[in-house]
Design an enzyme around this catalytic site. Structure first.
Site, mmCIF file in Angstrom:
data_model
loop_
_atom_site.group_PDB
_atom_site.id
_atom_site.type_symbol
_atom_site.label_atom_id
_atom_site.label_comp_id
_atom_site.label_asym_id
_atom_site.label_seq_id
_atom_site.Cartn_x
_atom_site.Cartn_y
_atom_site.Cartn_z
ATOM 1 N N ASP A 108 0.874 -1.181 0.000
ATOM 2 C CA ASP A 108 0.000 0.000 0.000
ATOM 3 C C ASP A 108 0.910 1.229 0.000
ATOM 4 O O ASP A 108 2.111 1.114 0.249
ATOM 5 C CB ASP A 108 -0.886 -0.009 1.262
ATOM 6 C CG ASP A 108 -1.783 1.223 1.362
ATOM 7 O OD1 ASP A 108 -2.340 1.640 0.321
ATOM 8 O OD2 ASP A 108 -1.929 1.785 2.460
ATOM 9 N N SER A 109 0.311 2.384 -0.209
ATOM 10 C CA SER A 109 1.081 3.626 -0.112
ATOM 11 C C SER A 109 1.568 3.857 1.318
ATOM 12 O O SER A 109 2.478 4.651 1.534
ATOM 13 C CB SER A 109 0.206 4.816 -0.518
ATOM 14 O OG SER A 109 -0.874 4.940 0.392
ATOM 15 N N CYS A 154 -4.463 -1.452 -1.888
ATOM 16 C CA CYS A 154 -4.585 -0.013 -2.107
ATOM 17 C C CYS A 154 -5.491 0.177 -3.319
ATOM 18 O O CYS A 154 -5.170 -0.329 -4.413
ATOM 19 C CB CYS A 154 -3.192 0.554 -2.385
ATOM 20 S SG CYS A 154 -3.189 2.306 -2.813
ATOM 21 N N GLU A 200 -2.029 7.933 9.008
ATOM 22 C CA GLU A 200 -0.562 7.847 9.056
ATOM 23 C C GLU A 200 -0.008 8.498 10.331
ATOM 24 O O GLU A 200 1.014 8.075 10.853
ATOM 25 C CB GLU A 200 0.062 8.504 7.816
ATOM 26 C CG GLU A 200 -0.169 7.736 6.524
ATOM 27 C CD GLU A 200 0.435 6.326 6.515
ATOM 28 O OE1 GLU A 200 1.576 6.151 6.988
ATOM 29 O OE2 GLU A 200 -0.251 5.396 6.056
ATOM 30 N N CYS A 242 -10.965 3.279 0.180
ATOM 31 C CA CYS A 242 -9.524 3.468 0.391
ATOM 32 C C CYS A 242 -9.187 2.655 1.625
ATOM 33 O O CYS A 242 -9.923 2.691 2.618
ATOM 34 C CB CYS A 242 -9.200 4.939 0.608
ATOM 35 S SG CYS A 242 -7.533 5.243 1.259
ATOM 36 N N HIS A 279 -7.058 2.941 3.878
ATOM 37 C CA HIS A 279 -6.781 3.655 5.135
ATOM 38 C C HIS A 279 -8.057 3.889 5.937
ATOM 39 O O HIS A 279 -8.030 3.951 7.165
ATOM 40 C CB HIS A 279 -6.143 5.021 4.849
ATOM 41 C CG HIS A 279 -4.681 4.978 4.548
ATOM 42 N ND1 HIS A 279 -4.171 4.545 3.350
ATOM 43 C CD2 HIS A 279 -3.600 5.329 5.313
ATOM 44 C CE1 HIS A 279 -2.848 4.640 3.378
ATOM 45 N NE2 HIS A 279 -2.475 5.115 4.559
HETATM 46 N N1 DGL Z 1 -4.685 3.309 0.896
HETATM 47 C C1 DGL Z 1 -4.800 3.794 -0.424
HETATM 48 C C2 DGL Z 1 -6.055 3.431 -1.141
HETATM 49 O O1 DGL Z 1 -6.640 2.423 -0.826
HETATM 50 C C3 DGL Z 1 -4.097 5.022 -0.854
HETATM 51 C C4 DGL Z 1 -4.245 6.243 -0.043
HETATM 52 C C5 DGL Z 1 -3.277 7.288 -0.535
HETATM 53 O O2 DGL Z 1 -2.084 7.040 -0.460
HETATM 54 O O3 DGL Z 1 -3.736 8.321 -1.008
HETATM 55 O O4 DGL Z 1 -6.471 4.104 -2.038
#
Ligand code: DGL
Length: 249
Positions: A8-9, A71, A150, A182, A184
């Site tokens: 993931d990011s 992600c 984060e 997302c 996160h």
């Molecule tokens: N967790 C990510 C997603 O599912 C990316 C969030 C990001 O880095 O902007 O899209």
């Protein structure tokens, strides 16, 4: 034991990891957070594809049997290219759960929270197109949600104000199902549910993605369920952020 690579990011993909571990508790997990480049939401598809390729090489070097692109933004930008570049490697991706939301809504309006990159990607637009008409789909970028997670800020006034600013417009439109598009965002789910109230269902696709990963491992004949369990965390940036969310899983 199967080797499951996840990336993931940042720390968001751990919301998928925690569902994987429930279903597949005896595997080896290798998690890569691209924290040095987080967030991906506003980055170009080209940039994300380069990172996805680099991280895929890293996970394959570690012996990954399957790669979970945990992600939505990276899936939208890069999974087709990854599948073409590594035809022998099984990839599992993420997509906003528009279908279950469309089936579940009573008001006829579903709300999707995701990054800008996910919401403008053709993958998402195609899926949305399949259900629009039957239901109304309203969207909002979860502005600042990734940064909250984060930074480990999952509750309190700052988190509440940030979440409300992106969620309220969807509720005002009459959405009674909210899709977390997302990875996160599930870490903010208790707050999202509190703001949305009891009449609103919140959908996290991670359990479905975990089931899909199991199906794929079985299809590829990977040695599932033999143990021992282990997990390795890697980060291109600050490892503290990743550790903080990992400890909640
Ligand atoms: N967790 C990510 C997603 O599912 C990316 C969030 C990001 O880095 O902007 O899209």
């Amino acid at each position: 034991m199967a080797v499951i690579g996840i990336f993931d990011s940042g720390s968001g993909g751990l919301s998928v990891y925690r569902e994987l571990v429930k279903l597949l508790p005896a595997e080896r997990y290798i998690y890569y957070s691209d924290a040095a480049n987080c967030p991906y939401g506003e980055k170009s598809a080209l940039f994300i594809r380069r990172r996805a390729r680099f991280i895929t090489e890293f996970l394959l070097d570690k012996g990954a049997d399957v790669i979970v692109v945990a992600c939505n933004t990276a899936t939208a930008a890069a999974i087709s290219e990854l599948r073409a570049q590594y035809p022998d490697v099984p990839f599992v991706g993420m997509e906003p759960a528009v279908k279950p939301a469309a089936l579940g809504t009573k008001s006829g309006v579903i709300g999707v929270l995701a990054t800008a990159g996910t919401l403008r990607a053709s993958k998402y637009l195609n899926t949305r197109g399949l259900y629009e008409g039957d239901v109304r789909v309203v969207e909002h970028v979860g502005q600042g949600f990734v940064e909250l997670v984060e930074n480990g800020v999952l509750d309190g006034p700052e988190a509440e104000n940030t979440v409300r600013a992106s969620l309220q417009p969807l509720l005002d439109e009459g959405a009674d199902v909210i899709v977390l598009g997302c990875t996160h965002y599930p870490f903010l789910r208790p707050l999202i549910e509190r703001i949305a109230g009891p009449g609103v269902e919140v959908i996290d696709p991670a359990p479905a993605v975990a089931r899909q990963t199991l199906r794929i491992l079985e299809k590829h004949g990977a040695p599932v369920g033999e143990g021992p369990f282990s997990v390795e965390l890697h980060s291109s940036g600050n490892p503290e952020a990743l550790k903080r969310i990992f400890d909640l899983c």
